[in-house]
Motif scaffolding. Sequence first.
Motif, mmCIF file in Angstrom:
data_model
loop_
_atom_site.group_PDB
_atom_site.id
_atom_site.type_symbol
_atom_site.label_atom_id
_atom_site.label_comp_id
_atom_site.label_asym_id
_atom_site.label_seq_id
_atom_site.Cartn_x
_atom_site.Cartn_y
_atom_site.Cartn_z
ATOM 1 N N SER A 264 -3.673 14.480 -3.070
ATOM 2 C CA SER A 264 -3.739 14.226 -4.503
ATOM 3 C C SER A 264 -4.896 15.017 -5.098
ATOM 4 N N VAL B 119 -6.984 6.848 -11.579
ATOM 5 C CA VAL B 119 -7.627 6.776 -10.265
ATOM 6 C C VAL B 119 -8.358 5.444 -10.180
ATOM 7 N N LEU C 298 -8.920 -1.843 -0.522
ATOM 8 C CA LEU C 298 -8.154 -0.697 -0.011
ATOM 9 C C LEU C 298 -7.022 -1.173 0.895
ATOM 10 N N LEU D 251 -7.537 12.707 -6.775
ATOM 11 C CA LEU D 251 -8.348 11.952 -5.830
ATOM 12 C C LEU D 251 -9.330 12.868 -5.109
ATOM 13 N N GLN E 280 -10.801 6.650 1.290
ATOM 14 C CA GLN E 280 -9.726 6.904 0.334
ATOM 15 C C GLN E 280 -8.410 7.076 1.060
ATOM 16 N N TRP E 281 -7.333 6.890 0.294
ATOM 17 C CA TRP E 281 -6.010 7.097 0.861
ATOM 18 C C TRP E 281 -5.872 8.524 1.367
ATOM 19 N N CYS F 85 -6.322 5.565 5.688
ATOM 20 C CA CYS F 85 -7.415 6.087 4.869
ATOM 21 C C CYS F 85 -8.319 7.004 5.688
ATOM 22 N N MET G 23 -7.312 3.023 -4.725
ATOM 23 C CA MET G 23 -7.031 4.238 -3.971
ATOM 24 C C MET G 23 -8.218 4.673 -3.131
ATOM 25 N N ARG H 20 0.834 -1.203 0.000
ATOM 26 C CA ARG H 20 0.000 0.000 0.000
ATOM 27 C C ARG H 20 0.873 1.258 0.000
ATOM 28 N N ARG I 39 2.244 1.813 -3.512
ATOM 29 C CA ARG I 39 1.266 2.376 -4.453
ATOM 30 C C ARG I 39 1.011 3.857 -4.151
ATOM 31 N N GLN I 40 0.962 4.204 -2.888
ATOM 32 C CA GLN I 40 0.769 5.612 -2.532
ATOM 33 C C GLN I 40 1.975 6.447 -2.969
ATOM 34 N N ARG J 8 1.686 7.066 -6.578
ATOM 35 C CA ARG J 8 0.653 8.061 -6.848
ATOM 36 C C ARG J 8 1.200 9.480 -6.605
#
Length: 299
Positions: free
Chosen positions: A279, A96, A138, A282, A274-275, A157, A144, A69, A72-73, A76
Amino acid sequence: MMTALPLDQVRTLLSVVDEGTFDAAAAALHVTPSAVSQRVKALEQRTGRVLLVRTKPVRPTESGEVVVRFARQLARLERDARAELGMRGEGEPTRVSVAVNADSLSTWFLGALTRVPQEPPLCFELRREDETRTAALLREGLVMAAVTSSPDAVAGCSVRALGRMRYLAAASPAFAARHLGGPLREALAQAPVMAFDRSDDLQDAFVRRLRRGRGGASPVRHSMPTSEGFLDAVTAGLGWGLVPEVQADRLLREGRLLSLAPDRPVDVPLYWQQWKLDSPALAAVADAVAATAAEALRG
């Protein structure tokens, strides 16, 4: 003492999870399988945790999901930074990824996506999953954001309430005449029933409510894993089921469906998780989803 997670090792772990094997990750990263294995082992030693289950395909452990996780963040944030610096590749959209339940996808969610500004360009990657299981995607770092029925925020999140999706127990008039004579709580326990899939407990929970905790819906059940197909099957008389109010409304007015218990609707609360990332893409999606949900769902 561990002071940092080496980014090359973190990215390598993510590649192994995404590609499924060490050899495939090596090909994607243009390094040798031995280098991939050494990076993953070094990361496991650094964290003091086993991060991968060495199956085919490999899968992350609970600790590995945390690192995946994070990876991936990190990716992003890197893409957002490149975009703000004007370093976006030619024609490269901002991606997204969102997990959403089938009923929301078929009724109100697509309308939310049309409200998201498309400049700079966005590319939506939707994962359809039951609202009780979207939070798991998630947690695993596969998406995301998610529309979920859980008010408990996944680690890392944020969560906000969207509203309640109302369901009505319904059947075709012919089905009701054939199967639903006598007390409803007893008839529904015997009549053929529709379910979305094997994990769909909505109809069983409704019957248990009617019967004060006893039993559930009939074992004679048909699975229909699409929202539109589920509605069509109930309308055709294949079984009774709980149908989203917004989908049932017109059919009820036309007499093609009967509401079996008008005074006993089922409300499923929905949340947006959501994360916690700064962003812009997002944030724009979240605002559009919240605004559309406020119009489409019960407060």
